[in-house]
Motif scaffolding. Sequence first.
Motif, mmCIF file in Angstrom:
data_model
loop_
_atom_site.group_PDB
_atom_site.id
_atom_site.type_symbol
_atom_site.label_atom_id
_atom_site.label_comp_id
_atom_site.label_asym_id
_atom_site.label_seq_id
_atom_site.Cartn_x
_atom_site.Cartn_y
_atom_site.Cartn_z
ATOM 1 N N VAL A 36 0.669 -0.628 -0.110
ATOM 2 C CA VAL A 36 0.057 -0.374 -0.224
ATOM 3 C C VAL A 36 1.306 1.445 -0.046
ATOM 4 O O VAL A 36 1.517 1.498 0.509
ATOM 5 C CB VAL A 36 -0.859 0.211 1.208
ATOM 6 N N LEU A 37 1.001 2.153 -1.124
ATOM 7 C CA LEU A 37 1.911 3.157 -1.522
ATOM 8 C C LEU A 37 0.988 4.638 -1.059
ATOM 9 O O LEU A 37 -0.553 4.267 -1.866
ATOM 10 C CB LEU A 37 2.192 2.687 -2.513
ATOM 11 N N GLY A 38 1.081 5.471 -0.918
ATOM 12 C CA GLY A 38 0.482 6.654 -0.812
ATOM 13 C C GLY A 38 1.362 7.868 -0.202
ATOM 14 O O GLY A 38 1.053 7.326 1.012
ATOM 15 N N TYR A 42 7.703 13.936 0.450
ATOM 16 C CA TYR A 42 8.383 13.861 0.912
ATOM 17 C C TYR A 42 9.003 12.494 1.049
ATOM 18 O O TYR A 42 9.932 11.994 1.642
ATOM 19 C CB TYR A 42 8.483 14.958 2.059
ATOM 20 N N HIS A 43 8.065 11.817 0.787
ATOM 21 C CA HIS A 43 8.189 10.163 1.079
ATOM 22 C C HIS A 43 8.222 9.641 -0.313
ATOM 23 O O HIS A 43 6.906 9.711 -0.803
ATOM 24 C CB HIS A 43 7.585 9.771 2.023
ATOM 25 N N ASP A 44 8.884 9.177 -1.200
ATOM 26 C CA ASP A 44 8.882 8.881 -3.005
ATOM 27 C C ASP A 44 8.400 7.434 -2.902
ATOM 28 O O ASP A 44 9.188 6.646 -3.065
ATOM 29 C CB ASP A 44 11.068 8.933 -3.416
ATOM 30 N N THR A 99 3.022 4.846 3.868
ATOM 31 C CA THR A 99 2.490 5.903 2.911
ATOM 32 C C THR A 99 2.417 7.020 3.737
ATOM 33 O O THR A 99 3.021 7.022 5.321
ATOM 34 C CB THR A 99 0.588 5.208 4.012
ATOM 35 N N SER A 100 2.169 8.043 3.951
ATOM 36 C CA SER A 100 1.814 9.330 4.840
ATOM 37 C C SER A 100 0.353 10.148 4.533
ATOM 38 O O SER A 100 -0.053 10.097 3.618
ATOM 39 C CB SER A 100 3.070 10.159 4.914
ATOM 40 N N GLN A 101 -0.692 10.536 5.237
ATOM 41 C CA GLN A 101 -1.560 11.195 5.473
ATOM 42 C C GLN A 101 -2.450 10.233 5.449
ATOM 43 O O GLN A 101 -2.141 9.747 5.774
ATOM 44 C CB GLN A 101 -1.181 12.886 4.653
ATOM 45 N N ALA A 128 4.335 5.075 8.456
ATOM 46 C CA ALA A 128 3.096 5.196 8.115
ATOM 47 C C ALA A 128 2.095 5.488 9.448
ATOM 48 O O ALA A 128 0.911 4.961 9.936
ATOM 49 C CB ALA A 128 3.177 2.873 8.731
ATOM 50 N N SER A 129 3.185 5.649 10.733
ATOM 51 C CA SER A 129 2.877 6.057 11.656
ATOM 52 C C SER A 129 2.270 8.243 11.702
ATOM 53 O O SER A 129 1.534 8.663 12.652
ATOM 54 C CB SER A 129 3.791 6.249 13.091
ATOM 55 N N LEU A 130 2.473 8.415 10.531
ATOM 56 C CA LEU A 130 2.158 9.621 10.025
ATOM 57 C C LEU A 130 0.673 9.070 8.999
ATOM 58 O O LEU A 130 0.181 9.967 8.276
ATOM 59 C CB LEU A 130 3.111 10.137 9.082
ATOM 60 N N THR A 131 0.386 8.195 8.755
ATOM 61 C CA THR A 131 -0.520 7.434 8.086
ATOM 62 C C THR A 131 -1.892 7.984 8.663
ATOM 63 O O THR A 131 -2.224 7.026 9.818
ATOM 64 C CB THR A 131 -0.302 6.519 7.122
#
Length: 266
Positions: A36-38, A42-44, A99-101, A128-131
């Motif tokens: 799972v990506l997104g 700032y994260h590539d 992921t982020s957000q 993932a903890s910023l998601t």
Amino acid sequence: MKHAWGLCAVCVGVVLGFAAPVNAAEDAGPVRVLFVLGSPPYHDIRTLPPILEKVLNQVGGFKVTRLEPPQDKPPNDPAHMEKLAQIKRSDYDVLLFYTSQYKLNELQERALEKFLEEGGGIVGLHGASLTFGNSQVWNRLLGAKFAGHIPGTDTLNVVITDAKHPITAGVGPFAIIDEEYKHKFAEVERHVLARFRERPPASDQKANMDILWTREVGKGRVFYSALGHGKEAWENPAWQKLVIQGILWTAGRPKEIQIPKAESSR
């Protein structure tokens, strides 16, 4: 290339059999991973995942499918995340989040909870903890919520706190170029596997050093690594070994693997 849900599917090679008895894990087929990506830029999410997928292919025994924004959309486009509400344990063994957000609704939360309750695994990398910051369910499942870091990356020294765990098998203390993530921990049980030996001098947090831990939820398992910001981390053999052994542990197939030596550049 085949597509699932109109998304990019990456099939990662299965270990070839030898003239030895086949154990139960091998007989069960490859570990089915939904990547799972997104994220904001700032994260590539475009160039980093292939680094790990290549190593998974070399190790063998995995089938990876991506759930990601289309190539013609921004890397933080949210439409694909709606598919999380349809996640089923019968389709995947492990959900791997870089992921982020984003946000979770109740249907997505319940699907993730049910996936774990029925024996699935969740692996969270770095952001993932910023998601899903709106979701107390996600915060509880993962065990923590991102609470900041100092600007930039540093050379960070990591110490293993449980060398007998299957995820840390064969991994000793190591250094990695990464961000020194801080977290607000949920009031749930976590089993810590690794910590920073020390934080950079500029860090405003000195007490808690936890960066890798596991949780068990229902019949399922969770592994989180705060490490994994950029290329230097994703190409670090210790990071790769921990992540892949983390995937195997959450899938209920714990074992030590060997990371192939990087090809020398000419």
